[in-house]
Design an enzyme around this catalytic site. Structure first.
Site, mmCIF file in Angstrom:
data_model
loop_
_atom_site.group_PDB
_atom_site.id
_atom_site.type_symbol
_atom_site.label_atom_id
_atom_site.label_comp_id
_atom_site.label_asym_id
_atom_site.label_seq_id
_atom_site.Cartn_x
_atom_site.Cartn_y
_atom_site.Cartn_z
ATOM 1 N N ASP A 126 21.757 42.918 56.596
ATOM 2 C CA ASP A 126 22.549 43.772 57.480
ATOM 3 C C ASP A 126 22.956 45.116 56.859
ATOM 4 O OD1 ASP A 126 24.392 42.926 55.608
ATOM 5 O OD2 ASP A 126 25.846 42.148 57.041
ATOM 6 N N HIS A 127 22.860 45.244 55.531
ATOM 7 C CA HIS A 127 23.411 46.423 54.859
ATOM 8 C C HIS A 127 22.412 47.563 54.663
ATOM 9 C CE1 HIS A 127 27.199 44.513 54.127
ATOM 10 N NE2 HIS A 127 27.582 45.378 53.220
ATOM 11 N N ASP A 191 30.755 39.766 49.771
ATOM 12 C CA ASP A 191 31.171 40.928 50.546
ATOM 13 C C ASP A 191 32.677 40.827 50.716
ATOM 14 O OD1 ASP A 191 29.907 43.146 52.612
ATOM 15 O OD2 ASP A 191 31.824 42.359 53.294
ATOM 16 N N ARG A 473 37.588 50.297 56.980
ATOM 17 C CA ARG A 473 37.784 51.038 55.728
ATOM 18 C C ARG A 473 37.495 52.508 55.973
ATOM 19 N NH1 ARG A 473 35.197 47.666 51.192
ATOM 20 N NH2 ARG A 473 37.132 46.516 51.439
ATOM 21 N N SER A 651 35.490 47.459 48.325
ATOM 22 C CA SER A 651 34.378 46.520 48.480
ATOM 23 C C SER A 651 34.293 45.560 47.304
ATOM 24 C CB SER A 651 33.074 47.314 48.591
ATOM 25 O OG SER A 651 31.964 46.515 48.359
ATOM 26 N N ARG A 653 31.616 44.863 45.861
ATOM 27 C CA ARG A 653 30.319 45.102 45.226
ATOM 28 C C ARG A 653 30.348 44.905 43.710
ATOM 29 N NH1 ARG A 653 30.101 51.236 47.332
ATOM 30 N NH2 ARG A 653 30.258 50.000 49.222
#
Length: 764
Positions: A126-127, A191, A473, A651, A653
């Protein structure tokens, strides 16, 4: 009448159970966790058994968050349990990864030498889909550009028995809610908005890839025992106020770090007026207050959603277990917030931070007072936060009313469905047609502009402008890589209505627009179905120079680090977007060397107030942060970063921790950390350290050389020392705190958590 203590009552219950051995147990019923996975069942019996032990030990009422967390303890007998202090060893039920973080997680899993995942795990594409011209063409372009990565993920998931959701199937969190989340479960996901599943009563936490690999490999997940913040909802939501406004209000109260180390638990009679997907919206954006996760008690709205998504067996099973899917009466909370939904008005948060909350009635005044650009360039609805059928239906009702008055949108207007199931359903039921009829552009079922995957062409970089989104965000440059874009966050209702006003000062509750007939009109209150009356259209079935195999990081050499340069002293806010930018860099998420070229390029250097310009202390020349870091690394020189409060917020990440480690960093020393980033740094063998005295941040000069003293006796709760050697020859020592436990110290000494795990797998 007399009262029994919890301990006595539990003892009597066990005694009664022993005398009636034939009494059924909750675990006697086998209910699959998902319709898509065979042989994986909901384990309510573990929760029941663990809680019997924990209640005996703690002898007090438990919050819902505690029930689910402690219900997943690896060792309920021996585990130390103290909120905000202990590190818990937990056994999550499942793992979820999005494609950008899944690349590194899968590469690490491959390096660990395991044959199959220990728990159900899914990967969602999806990213990596960039919003450009529209859903169909954007998806085709992404599949072409990202073919190597998608093929790797597809074959890797097939090899290890993981679920694979191909590009176009939807956003990870919407797919999880529709197919995998269940009341009382525990899930970790790579995520930061994984808490979305709290809308179905799940403890769902965002983590780095290394944590995901641990759980996939059958190793307990470690979490600092969370505090619990109780939010009591009274009244009833209605009118222009939506569930999104609840979290916008809470963000204004708690700020971006007020939830750090805590689970936010919503409760009270007002909960019944929220839809299941509305509760998910609230939990999703709880990531913006730093919360470990957010959650709601099991209720009929969750049961309705489970039934609508063909999971009635789970709804019935949860009903049988409902005594453990709500807080005990008299449960204790570390902080308490009261919100009357009947009095709550719509809010708009921003710009540049999601906790600057302004009630709609005061927003126009704030726009003028702060000289924010009044013209609204783009309005964007959807994303993982607000892309449910209910969200789309309510926004479509606004679009239909505008169309009846002959109006098109004044601002650009984009719509991002959360999943193919939602997209197909709203196409069938007419909402997509309503959006397109007024000038809306439907994007792919993906994250898109929410994470910076937006090829924006209507403004030049550096041009001040305003956008409003229903996302979660809004950090500087987050959506379009333009630091001058003022991004505001609101409900889909407010965003859609403001697209027709074309101005930040338009208040759809009080202001009128002029129709094509020249007559003024005001929007009616939005309306829409919580669930599709005709049921959901079927979702897409899961199938099982950009990739680089990882090399183990070097272990600690056992020596005291001395004469280390300060790579950069960061001034002010430093989110994971500053540390590891998204947008065009996402395509390198599986290639550590390439993506490390964005390391800290968004951070502001305290020495010169510029981004990506630091002094090389060896050559005396100025250069980019990653280039300077690599220079030090290649010369065998370790380095440190100095940071401010809440370093690494945003995030989940993991690359924000992997990159400085890859580039030769030893320590990140800050006033305070965001939870996920601090853990990610530890996992990669970095020293995550904090100033004992926050004001000591000011004493460190960008030109300093530093020693880190005390590592030879590195131990939990024992401070280290930062010895500064200033350019003028003067010296001083500053105490440094840390939150490492024994296991995490072993990660540091081994070079990373992955190194330690691989060594154990080999029997070393």
């Amino acid at each position: 009448m007399f009262n029994l203590s919890h301990r006595t009552a539990n003892a009597l219950r066990r005694m009664a159970a022993g005398m009636a051995t034939a009494a059924p147990r909750i675990g006697d019923t086998k209910v699959p966790m998902s319709l898509l996975e065979k042989g994986a069942y909901i384990n309510y019996q573990r929760i029941e058994d663990n809680l019997a032990i924990v209640r005996d030990r703690l002898n007090r009422p438990l919050s819902l968050a505690e029930k689910i967390v402690y219900g997943h303890l690896d060792d309920a007998h021996g585990q130390d349990i103290e909120r905000g202090v202990s590190y818990l060893k937990l056994r999550p039920d499942r793992v979820a990864c999005q494609d950008a973080t899944a690349q590194m997680a899968l590469l690490q899993f491959m390096s660990a030498g395991m044959d199959t995942a220990a728990v159900p795990t899914t990967i969602h594409c999806d990213h990596l889909i960039e919003a450009q011209v529209g859903g169909v063409k954007d998806l085709a372009r992404a599949i072409d550009i990202n073919k190597e990565v998608y093929d790797f993920l597809a074959t890797g998931t097939a090899k290890y028995g993981l679920g694979f959701w191909k590009p176009g199937s939807g956003i990870i969190h919407q797919i999880i809610l529709e197919n995998y989340a269940f009341p009382g479960g525990m899930m970790i996901g790579t995520d930061s908005h994984t808490p979305n599943a709290g809308g179905l009563g799940m403890v769902a936490c965002g983590v780095g890839g290394a944590d995901a690999v641990d759980v996939m490999a059958g190793i307990p997940w470690e979490l600092k025992c969370p505090k619990v913040i109780g939010v009591n909802l009274t009244g009833k939501i209605g009118g222009w106020t939506t569930p999104k406004d609840v979290i916008l209000k809470v963000a204004g109260i708690l700020t971006v770090k007020g939830g750090t180390g805590a689970i936010v638990e919503y409760k009270g009679p007002g909960v019944e007026s929220l839809s299941c997907t509305g509760m998910a919206t609230i939990c999703n954006m709880g990531a913006e207050i730093g919360a470990t996760t957010s959650m709601f008690p099991f209720n009929r709205r969750m049961a309705d959603y489970l039934n609508a998504t063909k999971r009635g067996d789970i709804a019935n099973y949860a009903q049988q277990f409902s005594h453990n899917l709500k807080a005990d009466e008299g449960a204790e909370y570390d902080q308490h917030i009261e919100i009357n939904l009947s009095e709550l008005e719509p809010h708009i948060n921003g710009p540049f931070t999601p906790d600057l909350a302004t009630p709609l009635s005061k927003f126009a005044e704030e726009v003028k007072k702060n000289n924010w650009p009044e013209e609204l360039k783009v309005a964007l609805i959807g994303s993982c936060t607000n892309s449910s059928y209910e969200d789309m239906s309510r926004s479509a009702s606004i679009a239909k009313e505008a169309a009846e008055h002959g109006l098109d949108v004044k601002s650009k207007f984009t719509i991002t469905p959360g999943s193919e199931q939602v997209r197909a359903t709203i196409e069938r039921d007419g909402q997509i047609g309503a959006f397109e009829s007024v000038g809306g552009l439907v994007l792919a079922n993906a994250c898109g502009p929410c994470i910076g995957q937006w090829d924006r062409q209507d403004v030049k970089k550096g041009e001040a402008n305003s956008i409003i989104t229903s996302y979660n965000r809004n950090f500087t440059g987050r959506n379009d890589a333009n630091p001058a874009t003022h991004a505001f966050v609101a409900s889909p209702d407010i965003v859609t209505a403001m697209a027709f006003g074309g101005s930040l000062t338009f208040n759809p509750v009080t202001d009128s627009l002029v129709g094509s007939d020249g007559k003024p009109f005001k929007f009616s209150e939005p309306n829409g179905n919580e669930l599709p009356p005709l049921g959901y259209d079927p979702a897409v079935d899961p199938k099982s120079d950009r990739l680089q195999l990882l090399k183990p990081f070097a272990p600690w050499d056992g020596k005291t680090p001395t004469d280390l340069p300060v790579l950069i002293k960061v001034a002010g806010k430093c989110t994971t977007d500053h540390i590891s930018a998204g947008g065009p860099w996402l395509k390198y998420r599986g290639h550590l060397e390439n993506i490390s070229q964005n390391c800290l390029i968004g951070a502001i250097n305290a020495e010169n107030s510029e981004a990506n310009k630091v002094k090389n202390q060896i050559t005396g020349e100025y250069g980019g942060v990653p280039q300077t870091a690599a220079y030090y690394r290649d010369k065998g020189i370790k380095w440190v970063v100095i940071g401010d409060h809440n370093y690494g917020e945003g995030s989940s990440r993991e690359h924000a921790a992997l990159e400085p480690r890859f580039l030769g960093g030893l320590a990140i020393i800050v006033r305070s950390f965001a939870r996920i980033h601090e853990t990610n740094l530890k996992k990669q063998g970095m020293l995550a350290l904090t100033f004992v005295n926050a004001e000591d941040y000011e004493k460190v000069k960008p030109s300093d050389r530093v020693d880190i003293l005390g590592l030879e006796s590195f131990a939990p709760g024992k401070n280290l020392t930062l010895a500064l050697k200033h350019e003028d020859g003067s010296k001083e020592e500053l105490p440094l705190a840390h939150s490492f436990n024994e296991g995490q110290i072993a990660w540091f000494k081994a070079g990373s958590a992955l190194n330690l795990m691989a060594a154990k797998a080999k029997g070393q």
